[in-house]
Design a protein around this motif. Structure first.
Motif, PDB file in Angstrom:
ATOM      1  N   SER A 145       0.825  -1.205   0.000  1.00  0.00           N
ATOM      2  CA  SER A 145       0.000   0.000   0.000  1.00  0.00           C
ATOM      3  C   SER A 145       0.859   1.254   0.000  1.00  0.00           C
ATOM      4  CB  SER A 145      -0.912   0.005   1.226  1.00  0.00           C
ATOM      5  OG  SER A 145      -0.140   0.212   2.408  1.00  0.00           O
ATOM      6  N   VAL A 146       0.217   2.368  -0.352  1.00  0.00           N
ATOM      7  CA  VAL A 146       0.899   3.659  -0.280  1.00  0.00           C
ATOM      8  C   VAL A 146       1.413   3.908   1.126  1.00  0.00           C
ATOM      9  CG1 VAL A 146       0.569   6.163  -0.454  1.00  0.00           C
ATOM     10  CG2 VAL A 146      -0.442   4.652  -2.171  1.00  0.00           C
ATOM     11  N   ALA A 147       0.575   3.621   2.126  1.00  0.00           N
ATOM     12  CA  ALA A 147       0.966   3.871   3.524  1.00  0.00           C
ATOM     13  C   ALA A 147       2.198   3.060   3.899  1.00  0.00           C
ATOM     14  CB  ALA A 147      -0.205   3.548   4.456  1.00  0.00           C
ATOM     15  N   GLU A 148       2.213   1.777   3.532  1.00  0.00           N
ATOM     16  CA  GLU A 148       3.364   0.932   3.856  1.00  0.00           C
ATOM     17  C   GLU A 148       4.629   1.427   3.177  1.00  0.00           C
ATOM     18  OE1 GLU A 148       0.996  -3.351   4.346  1.00  0.00           O
ATOM     19  OE2 GLU A 148       1.839  -2.733   2.406  1.00  0.00           O
ATOM     20  N   THR A 149       4.509   1.801   1.911  1.00  0.00           N
ATOM     21  CA  THR A 149       5.674   2.262   1.167  1.00  0.00           C
ATOM     22  C   THR A 149       6.240   3.549   1.761  1.00  0.00           C
ATOM     23  OG1 THR A 149       4.822   1.247  -0.865  1.00  0.00           O
ATOM     24  CG2 THR A 149       6.505   2.962  -1.114  1.00  0.00           C
ATOM     25  N   LEU A 150       5.372   4.475   2.131  1.00  0.00           N
ATOM     26  CA  LEU A 150       5.838   5.751   2.682  1.00  0.00           C
ATOM     27  C   LEU A 150       6.442   5.561   4.066  1.00  0.00           C
ATOM     28  CD1 LEU A 150       3.066   8.258   1.538  1.00  0.00           C
ATOM     29  CD2 LEU A 150       5.239   7.698   0.451  1.00  0.00           C
ATOM     30  N   GLN A 151       5.897   4.657   4.835  1.00  0.00           N
ATOM     31  CA  GLN A 151       6.473   4.394   6.162  1.00  0.00           C
ATOM     32  C   GLN A 151       7.879   3.809   6.034  1.00  0.00           C
ATOM     33  OE1 GLN A 151       3.438   1.975   7.964  1.00  0.00           O
ATOM     34  NE2 GLN A 151       2.116   3.734   8.421  1.00  0.00           N
ATOM     35  N   PHE A 202       1.704  12.645   8.259  1.00  0.00           N
ATOM     36  CA  PHE A 202       1.678  13.018   6.844  1.00  0.00           C
ATOM     37  C   PHE A 202       0.777  12.057   6.071  1.00  0.00           C
ATOM     38  CE2 PHE A 202       3.289  12.882   2.487  1.00  0.00           C
ATOM     39  CZ  PHE A 202       3.337  14.225   2.171  1.00  0.00           C
ATOM     40  N   VAL A 203       0.871  10.757   6.377  1.00  0.00           N
ATOM     41  CA  VAL A 203       0.031   9.767   5.707  1.00  0.00           C
ATOM     42  C   VAL A 203      -1.438  10.008   6.046  1.00  0.00           C
ATOM     43  CG1 VAL A 203      -0.535   7.309   5.570  1.00  0.00           C
ATOM     44  CG2 VAL A 203       1.869   8.033   5.620  1.00  0.00           C
ATOM     45  N   ASP A 204      -1.729  10.253   7.326  1.00  0.00           N
ATOM     46  CA  ASP A 204      -3.117  10.407   7.772  1.00  0.00           C
ATOM     47  C   ASP A 204      -3.767  11.676   7.226  1.00  0.00           C
ATOM     48  OD1 ASP A 204      -2.912   8.069   9.180  1.00  0.00           O
ATOM     49  OD2 ASP A 204      -2.492   9.030  11.105  1.00  0.00           O
ATOM     50  N   GLU A 205      -2.963  12.706   6.992  1.00  0.00           N
ATOM     51  CA  GLU A 205      -3.537  13.991   6.589  1.00  0.00           C
ATOM     52  C   GLU A 205      -3.324  14.266   5.091  1.00  0.00           C
ATOM     53  OE1 GLU A 205      -3.007  15.980  11.031  1.00  0.00           O
ATOM     54  OE2 GLU A 205      -1.961  16.879   9.330  1.00  0.00           O
ATOM     55  N   ILE A 206      -2.103  14.439   4.665  1.00  0.00           N
ATOM     56  CA  ILE A 206      -1.844  14.834   3.278  1.00  0.00           C
ATOM     57  C   ILE A 206      -2.157  13.691   2.311  1.00  0.00           C
ATOM     58  CG2 ILE A 206      -0.127  15.660   1.644  1.00  0.00           C
ATOM     59  CD1 ILE A 206      -0.810  17.729   3.711  1.00  0.00           C
ATOM     60  N   VAL A 207      -1.566  12.522   2.569  1.00  0.00           N
ATOM     61  CA  VAL A 207      -1.747  11.403   1.630  1.00  0.00           C
ATOM     62  C   VAL A 207      -3.203  10.952   1.592  1.00  0.00           C
ATOM     63  CG1 VAL A 207      -1.039   9.047   1.064  1.00  0.00           C
ATOM     64  CG2 VAL A 207       0.638  10.680   1.944  1.00  0.00           C
ATOM     65  N   THR A 208      -3.832  10.867   2.744  1.00  0.00           N
ATOM     66  CA  THR A 208      -5.237  10.467   2.786  1.00  0.00           C
ATOM     67  C   THR A 208      -6.108  11.451   2.011  1.00  0.00           C
ATOM     68  OG1 THR A 208      -5.003   9.351   4.908  1.00  0.00           O
ATOM     69  CG2 THR A 208      -7.218  10.045   4.297  1.00  0.00           C
ATOM     70  N   ALA A 209      -5.848  12.749   2.173  1.00  0.00           N
ATOM     71  CA  ALA A 209      -6.627  13.758   1.450  1.00  0.00           C
ATOM     72  C   ALA A 209      -6.484  13.578  -0.057  1.00  0.00           C
ATOM     73  CB  ALA A 209      -6.173  15.156   1.861  1.00  0.00           C
ATOM     74  N   TYR A 245      -9.208   9.008  -5.709  1.00  0.00           N
ATOM     75  CA  TYR A 245      -9.724   7.653  -5.877  1.00  0.00           C
ATOM     76  C   TYR A 245     -10.876   7.308  -4.944  1.00  0.00           C
ATOM     77  CZ  TYR A 245      -5.594   6.819  -8.738  1.00  0.00           C
ATOM     78  OH  TYR A 245      -4.641   6.887  -9.724  1.00  0.00           O
ATOM     79  N   GLY A 246     -11.233   8.217  -4.024  1.00  0.00           N
ATOM     80  CA  GLY A 246     -12.309   7.922  -3.098  1.00  0.00           C
ATOM     81  C   GLY A 246     -11.973   6.787  -2.157  1.00  0.00           C
ATOM     82  N   GLN A 247     -10.673   6.585  -1.875  1.00  0.00           N
ATOM     83  CA  GLN A 247     -10.219   5.474  -1.053  1.00  0.00           C
ATOM     84  C   GLN A 247      -9.107   5.940  -0.120  1.00  0.00           C
ATOM     85  OE1 GLN A 247      -9.850   1.715  -3.590  1.00  0.00           O
ATOM     86  NE2 GLN A 247     -10.484   3.216  -5.134  1.00  0.00           N
ATOM     87  N   SER A 248      -8.714   5.047   0.783  1.00  0.00           N
ATOM     88  CA  SER A 248      -7.700   5.366   1.777  1.00  0.00           C
ATOM     89  C   SER A 248      -6.310   5.055   1.238  1.00  0.00           C
ATOM     90  CB  SER A 248      -7.953   4.540   3.043  1.00  0.00           C
ATOM     91  OG  SER A 248      -7.587   3.190   2.810  1.00  0.00           O
ATOM     92  N   PRO A 249      -5.237   5.416   1.970  1.00  0.00           N
ATOM     93  CA  PRO A 249      -3.874   5.092   1.531  1.00  0.00           C
ATOM     94  C   PRO A 249      -3.542   3.607   1.552  1.00  0.00           C
ATOM     95  CG  PRO A 249      -3.845   6.944   3.056  1.00  0.00           C
ATOM     96  CD  PRO A 249      -5.224   6.341   3.118  1.00  0.00           C
ATOM     97  N   SER A 250      -4.527   2.754   1.767  1.00  0.00           N
ATOM     98  CA  SER A 250      -4.290   1.315   1.678  1.00  0.00           C
ATOM     99  C   SER A 250      -4.240   0.842   0.235  1.00  0.00           C
ATOM    100  CB  SER A 250      -5.385   0.544   2.427  1.00  0.00           C
ATOM    101  OG  SER A 250      -6.651   0.767   1.826  1.00  0.00           O
ATOM    102  N   ILE A 251      -4.491   1.758  -0.735  1.00  0.00           N
ATOM    103  CA  ILE A 251      -4.398   1.369  -2.137  1.00  0.00           C
ATOM    104  C   ILE A 251      -2.947   1.100  -2.491  1.00  0.00           C
ATOM    105  CG2 ILE A 251      -6.401   2.781  -2.718  1.00  0.00           C
ATOM    106  CD1 ILE A 251      -4.550   4.843  -3.922  1.00  0.00           C
TER     107      ILE A 251
END
Length: 447
Positions: free
Chosen positions: A191-197, A205-212, A218-224
Motif C-alpha cells: 500500500s501507499v501507507a506501507e511504502t511511505l512508512q 503526513f500519511v493520515d492527513e496529506i496522503v489520505t486527502a 480515488y475515493g479510497q484510503s492510503p491502503s491502495i
C-alpha cells in the motif's frame, strides 16, 4: 461507430476458419468495444499502425467519452469526469496538439485540508511559508519523498521511449518489470501507507496529506497500492432498442471494464471460458452545485474572510464528502477571475453517495441548482489481487486491466498504444518487439 442505449455484445470464435497471413496482408476489420479515452485512443493508435485500408469499428453502449463528461451551468461547461492533464502526460499532450485544443490558463487557488472540525493544513500565498509549515508539521522526510517520486517518475517515463521504438508487452506485469524491475512490481503489492512508512515518512503526513489526496483522486484510503497458432475470426453481435446486428473481425479490443457490476458483454464459443474478472469499482458521486458556500461550517463566520478554493478531507466519521472545490468553466476568457467567497459560485463536491438535502444545506447556505453524476470511477484497489490479462485470446485484447495499477487518462492512453503495438507485432510476427528484456540497454545500443 455503433451506439446503443443497451448494447449487448457476444463474441464467437469461428474455429472452422484458419487464416494464414503475411506482413503485407493486414487484417480486414478491427473492432474496439468502448469509446472512452481508452477505446478512442486504441482506435487512434491502431489506425496509425495498420493504416487506412483496415476497417476499424468502435462500439459504445452509452455516451462517447466514457468517464470524461461535462455539465452545463448558466450556459458554461464544467468538467465532471477526468479533467487534469499533467505536463508529462505525453500521449494526452499530443492529443491536445493533434486535435487543436488549447491549454486553459491557470486560475490561482489555495487548498486546505479539513478533518470535520477544523483545518489541519492551510495553504498560503507564500511558497516558502508553506514549505516551512510542511516541514514543521510533517518532518524532513518530505525531502526523501520528493527524491523517491522523482526516481519513480524518471523510470516510468521510459515507456514513451519503448513505445516510440515499437516495443509492446503481453501483461501489465511485464511492462512494469521492464520499467523498474521487481521494485515496480512490489509497488503494486504494497500500500501507499506501507511504502511511505518504509521511506521514513511520518504517520501524520500519511493520515492527513496522503489520505486527502487518495480520497479526492480515488475515493479510497492510503491502503491502495503504491503504484496506483491458429488465427480466429471473431463475431461481434450488438443489440439496442431499435436494432441489432453483427459483423466479423480479425482483431478485437475490449476497452471497457470486464467486471460483474460494469459489463454486459458475454463470450461464447471459446474453449477456455472468458468470464468477468474479480474485484469491484469505487463509486464516486460528483455534485456540481451553483450556490453560496456555508463558510461557517468550516470555521469562518464571515464568508468574505474564507480564503480557500479547494477543501480536501481526511478520514472521519463526521465527514460525508471527499472534497469540495470551486471550479472554473472549460472555456475562460483572459480576464476571468475566480468568484469571491461571498459570491455564488460553481462548486464540485466528491462524495461516496448522493448528498441528501440536509448535507447540501450543511455545505451551502443556499443554492440555485445541483447536477449529479454518479460514476463507478476507479477500481477498489483492495478488492482483487493481481491484474487482469491483456491477451484474452489469440487476437482478443483487454485494455482496462491497466486500471488496476493506476487509473488515469494517461494510463489508458499508454495501455491503448501498447495494445496497438502488441496487436500489430503479433499479427506480423515481430516477436523481437514483444516482452523484450533489458530494454534500457537495448535501446541505447540501437542508438
Amino acid at each position: 461507430m455503433v451506439v446503443g442505449a443497451r448494447l449487448a455484445l457476444v463474441f464467437l470464435i469461428n474455429t472452422g476458419v484458419i487464416l494464414c497471413h503475411l506482413e503485407e496482408t493486414p487484417p480486414r476489420n478491427i473492432a474496439v468495444i468502448g469509446a472512452g479515452i481508452g477505446g478512442s485512443s486504441a482506435a487512434y493508435f491502431l489506425r496509425q499502425k495498420f493504416g487506412h485500408n483496415v476497417g476499424i469499428d468502435v462500439y459504445e453502449k452509452g455516451t462517447i467519452g466514457g468517464r470524461l463528461a461535462t455539465v452545463t451551468v448558466n450556459g458554461q461547461q464544467y468538467e465532471t469526469g477526468g479533467s487534469v492533464i499533467h505536463p508529462l502526460n505525453l500521449h494526452m499532450q499530443e492529443f491536445v496538439k493533434q486535435f487543436g485544443l488549447k491549454h486553459r490558463k491557470g486560475v490561482p487557488e489555495k487548498v486546505a485540508i479539513f478533518n470535520g472540525e477544523h483545518f489541519v493544513f492551510e495553504e498560503t500565498d507564500w511558497y516558502l511559508q508553506d514549505m516551512f509549515k510542511l516541514w514543521w508539521r510533517y518532518g524532513f522526510g518530505l525531502l526523501r519523498l520528493q527524491m523517491w517520486v522523482e526516481e519513480i517518475l524518471e523510470k516510468f517515463m521510459r515507456i514513451y521511449k519503448y513505445q516510440t521504438h515499437g516495443y509492446a508487452f503481453t501483461t501489465v506485469e511485464e511492462m512494469l518489470r521492464s520499467l523498474g524491475g521487481e521494485r515496480f512490481i512490489n509497488l503494486t503489492q504494497h500500500s501507499v501507507a506501507e511504502t511511505l512508512q518504509e521511506l521514513g515518512i511520518s504517520q501524520r503526513f500519511v493520515d492527513e496529506i496522503v489520505t486527502a489526496v487518495t480520497r479526492v483522486n480515488y475515493g479510497q484510503s492510503p491502503s491502495i497500492p503504491a503504484f496506483v497458432g491458429e488465427k480466429a475470426v471473431y463475431q461481434v453481435r450488438y443489440e439496442n432498442e431499435n436494432e441489432g446486428g453483427y459483423d466479423f473481425y480479425d482483431i478485437v479490443v475490449i476497452a471497457t471494464p470486464l467486471h460483474h457490476e460494469t459489463t454486459n458483454i458475454t463470450f461464447n464459443g471459446f474453449t477456455s471460458p472468458i468470464t468477468p474478472f474479480p474485484g469491484h469499482y469505487q463509486r464516486m458521486v460528483v455534485s456540481v452545485v451553483h450556490g453560496y458556500l456555508n463558510s461557517s461550517y468550516f470555521g469562518f463566520l464571515d464568508p468574505k474572510l474564507f480564503p480557500f478554493a479547494v477543501i480536501l478531507t481526511v478520514e472521519s466519521p463526521k465527514l460525508f464528502m471527499f472534497s469540495t472545490g470551486s471550479i472554473c468553466p472549460v472555456n475562460i476568457t483572459a480576464n476571468y477571475r475566480r468568484k469571491q467567497p461571498q459570491e455564488a459560485a460553481v462548486w464540485k463536491v466528491f462524495s461516496p453517495k448522493p448528498l441528501s438535502r440536509e448535507q447540501l444545506k450543511t455545505i451551502f447556505r443556499s443554492y440555485y441548482s445541483v447536477q449529479v453524476t454518479d460514476w463507478l470511477a476507479y477500481p477498489q484497489y483492495n478488492s482483487a489481487k493481481g491484474t487482469p490479462p491483456i491477451v484474452l485470446h489469440d487476437n482478443l485484447y483487454y485494455l482496462n486491466g491497466v486500471e488496476w495499477i493506476a487509473s488515469a487518462m494517461e494510463m489508458s492512453a499508454i495501455a491503448a498504444k501498447n495494445i496497438a503495438l502488441l496487436a500489430y507485432n503479433r499479427w506480423n510476427q515481430h516477436l523481437d518487439l514483444i516482452d523484450q528484456k533489458d530494454l534500457v540497454h537495448k535501446i541505447k545500443t540501437e542508438l
